[in-house]
Design a protein around this motif. Structure first.
Motif, short mmCIF file in Angstrom:
data_model
loop_
_atom_site.label_atom_id
_atom_site.label_comp_id
_atom_site.label_asym_id
_atom_site.label_seq_id
_atom_site.Cartn_x
_atom_site.Cartn_y
_atom_site.Cartn_z
N GLY A 104 0.83 -0.54 0.01
CA GLY A 104 -0.28 -0.35 -0.22
C GLY A 104 1.32 1.32 0.17
N ARG A 105 1.56 1.15 0.48
CA ARG A 105 2.65 2.84 0.76
C ARG A 105 3.62 2.71 -0.62
NH1 ARG A 105 4.62 7.20 1.74
NH2 ARG A 105 6.73 7.30 2.65
N VAL A 106 3.84 2.03 -1.40
CA VAL A 106 4.16 1.81 -2.85
C VAL A 106 3.24 2.76 -3.30
CG1 VAL A 106 4.55 0.22 -4.84
CG2 VAL A 106 5.69 -0.84 -3.07
N THR A 107 1.76 2.27 -3.46
CA THR A 107 1.33 2.65 -4.15
C THR A 107 1.12 4.34 -4.29
OG1 THR A 107 -0.30 0.95 -4.29
CG2 THR A 107 -1.20 2.90 -5.11
N THR A 108 1.26 4.60 -2.43
CA THR A 108 0.99 6.58 -2.02
C THR A 108 2.17 7.16 -2.73
OG1 THR A 108 2.10 5.79 0.16
CG2 THR A 108 -0.02 5.76 0.36
N ALA B 297 12.20 0.18 -8.74
CA ALA B 297 11.63 -1.21 -9.87
C ALA B 297 11.29 -2.39 -8.74
CB ALA B 297 12.61 -1.34 -10.64
N GLY B 298 12.25 -2.50 -8.50
CA GLY B 298 11.55 -4.65 -8.07
C GLY B 298 10.26 -4.28 -6.73
N LEU B 299 9.83 -2.44 -6.58
CA LEU B 299 8.61 -2.76 -5.36
C LEU B 299 8.25 -3.02 -6.22
CD1 LEU B 299 10.14 -0.40 -2.31
CD2 LEU B 299 8.64 -2.18 -1.99
N LEU B 300 7.65 -1.80 -7.56
CA LEU B 300 7.05 -1.83 -8.29
C LEU B 300 6.29 -3.25 -8.90
CD1 LEU B 300 7.80 1.18 -10.25
CD2 LEU B 300 5.89 0.94 -8.32
N TRP B 301 7.89 -4.09 -9.34
CA TRP B 301 7.26 -5.39 -9.36
C TRP B 301 6.60 -6.28 -8.58
CZ3 TRP B 301 6.97 -6.69 -14.48
CH2 TRP B 301 8.16 -5.58 -15.47
N LEU B 302 7.23 -6.98 -7.12
CA LEU B 302 6.61 -7.02 -6.14
C LEU B 302 4.91 -6.69 -6.27
CD1 LEU B 302 7.45 -9.18 -4.18
CD2 LEU B 302 8.08 -7.55 -2.54
N ARG B 303 4.68 -5.35 -5.90
CA ARG B 303 3.41 -5.27 -6.10
C ARG B 303 2.42 -5.93 -7.25
NH1 ARG B 303 1.17 1.11 -7.24
NH2 ARG B 303 2.34 0.68 -8.58
N ALA B 304 3.08 -5.58 -8.21
CA ALA B 304 2.34 -6.37 -9.03
C ALA B 304 2.27 -7.84 -9.47
CB ALA B 304 3.07 -6.39 -10.38
N ARG B 305 2.87 -9.02 -8.51
CA ARG B 305 3.31 -10.03 -8.18
C ARG B 305 1.90 -9.93 -7.60
NH1 ARG B 305 7.04 -13.62 -8.63
NH2 ARG B 305 8.57 -13.31 -10.51
N CYS B 306 1.77 -9.22 -5.82
CA CYS B 306 1.02 -9.27 -5.17
C CYS B 306 -0.83 -9.22 -6.10
CB CYS B 306 0.89 -8.18 -3.98
SG CYS B 306 2.35 -8.82 -2.92
N HIS C 30 -2.20 -8.99 -9.26
CA HIS C 30 -1.80 -9.63 -10.30
C HIS C 30 -2.59 -8.08 -11.37
CE1 HIS C 30 -1.14 -13.78 -8.46
NE2 HIS C 30 -1.85 -12.70 -7.71
N SER C 31 -2.17 -7.04 -10.76
CA SER C 31 -2.53 -5.75 -12.05
C SER C 31 -1.46 -5.88 -12.97
CB SER C 31 -3.10 -5.18 -10.95
OG SER C 31 -3.23 -3.72 -11.97
N GLU C 32 -2.53 -6.03 -14.29
CA GLU C 32 -1.87 -5.01 -15.46
C GLU C 32 -1.29 -3.92 -15.50
OE1 GLU C 32 -0.16 -5.97 -18.94
OE2 GLU C 32 -0.92 -7.40 -17.52
N ALA C 33 -2.09 -3.55 -15.28
CA ALA C 33 -2.43 -2.03 -14.95
C ALA C 33 -0.56 -1.77 -13.92
CB ALA C 33 -2.86 -0.95 -13.89
N ASP C 34 -0.47 -1.85 -12.87
CA ASP C 34 0.73 -2.43 -11.61
C ASP C 34 2.22 -2.69 -12.86
OD1 ASP C 34 -0.80 -1.03 -10.09
OD2 ASP C 34 -1.26 -2.99 -8.95
N ARG C 35 1.76 -4.07 -13.61
CA ARG C 35 2.66 -4.73 -14.26
C ARG C 35 3.36 -3.45 -15.53
NH1 ARG C 35 4.20 -6.54 -19.29
NH2 ARG C 35 2.67 -6.51 -19.41
N LEU C 36 2.22 -3.03 -16.20
CA LEU C 36 2.55 -1.54 -16.62
C LEU C 36 4.02 -1.23 -16.65
CD1 LEU C 36 -0.34 -2.20 -19.13
CD2 LEU C 36 2.05 -2.44 -19.59
N ALA C 37 3.14 -0.42 -15.08
CA ALA C 37 3.96 1.10 -14.09
C ALA C 37 5.31 0.11 -14.22
CB ALA C 37 3.36 0.75 -13.14
#
Length: 364
Positions: free
Chosen positions: A16-20, A54-63, A65-72
């Protein structure tokens, strides 16, 4: 998620902190955040820490499963490309941790390969290392503890001479760090050395022995090497002995759960980022098949629990939840000594994700 799934709840807070953070920093890279309000100091190109964002963003996408998060995550990783040819051994930190969690991304794989080949081309046979480099100023032919983690697997994946160079780079740093040759083999390890072709190696004053992250970085590098037969198989007995020496000399199993920010002059401040790096290193060591796996795993969990219970912010007014506080950017300069650090967040999240079986810690 069960009621006693403390790791899952903590990981959700960090994600959640990654998103903020993403909303605050935009196209820039976060470096460290003020403990009072959580506002980030940012950099335009990411510096040596860009891969952790970048690694935190990839980890968020793994958690999620959002395509938008993967693209970010993919867009952020692309912005690291300017560092491929930069003269710095921290390309190991930038490109390994910035891409290792990238799933089904041909672009991230290609970028990691390009960075690995560039680092291989930077290898200096006379000193036996990929030099620290001149990208951040100062002498180029330095060996530093933070020049090893990430660079070992990055070089090894290149193939060809990559694994051999990875092993040489690691063992030269280990020899200096632990006190072989010109070093003194008692007391805290020496994290930085300078090479001169005429006089050989001499110890540097900065960073000094007692630097909290120096010991954590080297333990992580050794754990990575032990997990790679193409590297570990070249000098297996030496590497196993180095692991034992590191564990004993740094008191990683018997010392404070969260280390002081400067072991040589403790002042009451700690470095949670060093603790998070250490926890990940111990989780990796627990999976090497070496004796002591249960002890390593138990200590890693104890560290992560302490970080979550005593240093991770919860919901409340004034600052965001999911901040890992009490990280120390630079104790010697009294710079950001109780702050949230982007690499601290990354390694905490990685350790928590490993406990929840969301990532294979042996491949990151």
């Amino acid at each position: 998620m069960t009621a006693d799934d403390w790791a899952g709840r903590a990981l959700a807070a960090v994600v959640g902190r990654v998103t903020t953070t993403e909303a605050e920093v935009g196209e820039r890279f976060p470096l460290y955040a003020e403990p009072g309000d959580g506002r980030w100091l940012t950099t335009g190109r990411g510096s040596w820490t860009g891969g952790f964002w970048a690694g935190l963003l990839w980890l968020r996408a793994r958690c999620t499963h959002s395509e938008a998060d993967r693209l970010a995550a993919a867009r952020c990783t692309t912005r690291l490309a300017s560092w491929v040819e930069a003269d710095t051994a921290t390309r190991g930190l930038i490109f390994w941790y910035g891409t290792a969690l990238a799933f089904d991304s041909q672009e991230a794989t290609a970028l990691r390969g390009a960075a690995g080949r560039a680092c291989l081309a930077s290898y200096d046979p006379e000193s036996g290392i990929v030099p620290w480099g001149g990208a951040f100023g100062g002498p180029r032919l330095l060996a530093r503890a933070d020049a090893v983690p990430g660079l070992v697997p990055l070089l090894a994946e290149v193939g060809g001479e990559g694994p051999a160079v990875a092993a040489e780079h690691l063992h030269r740093h280990l020899g200096l760090f632990l006190g072989e040759g010109p070093a003194v083999s008692v007391g805290r390890p020496q994290p930085a050395w300078q090479f001169d072709a005429a006089t050989g190696w001499r110890a540097r004053e900065e960073p000094a022995p007692g630097w909290s992250r120096g010991e954590a970085w080297m333990l992580l590098a050794v754990a990575d090497a032990l997990l790679r037969p193409d590297v570990a198989g070249r000098r297996p007995e030496r590497l196993a002995l180095a692991a034992e020496q590191l564990i004993a000399r740094t008191e990683v199993l018997a010392g404070p759960v969260i280390p002081p920010d400067d072991v040589s002059r403790p002042r009451g401040a700690v470095d949670t980022s060093a603790a998070a790096i250490t926890a990940v290193a111990l989780l990796k060591l627990a999976r090497t098949g070496k004796p002591g796996a249960a002890v390593f795993s138990h200590r890693a969990v104890a560290i992560l629990k302490r970080l979550v219970g005593a240093h991770l912010t919860g919901p409340g007014p004034g600052r965001p939840a999911g901040m890992l506080l009490d990280g120390c950017y630079d104790a010697a300069k009294d710079l950001a000594v109780r702050h949230e650090l982007i690499w601290g967040d990354f390694f905490l999240a990685l350790g928590l994700a490993a406990l929840d079986d969301l990532v294979d810690i042996t491949r990151v």
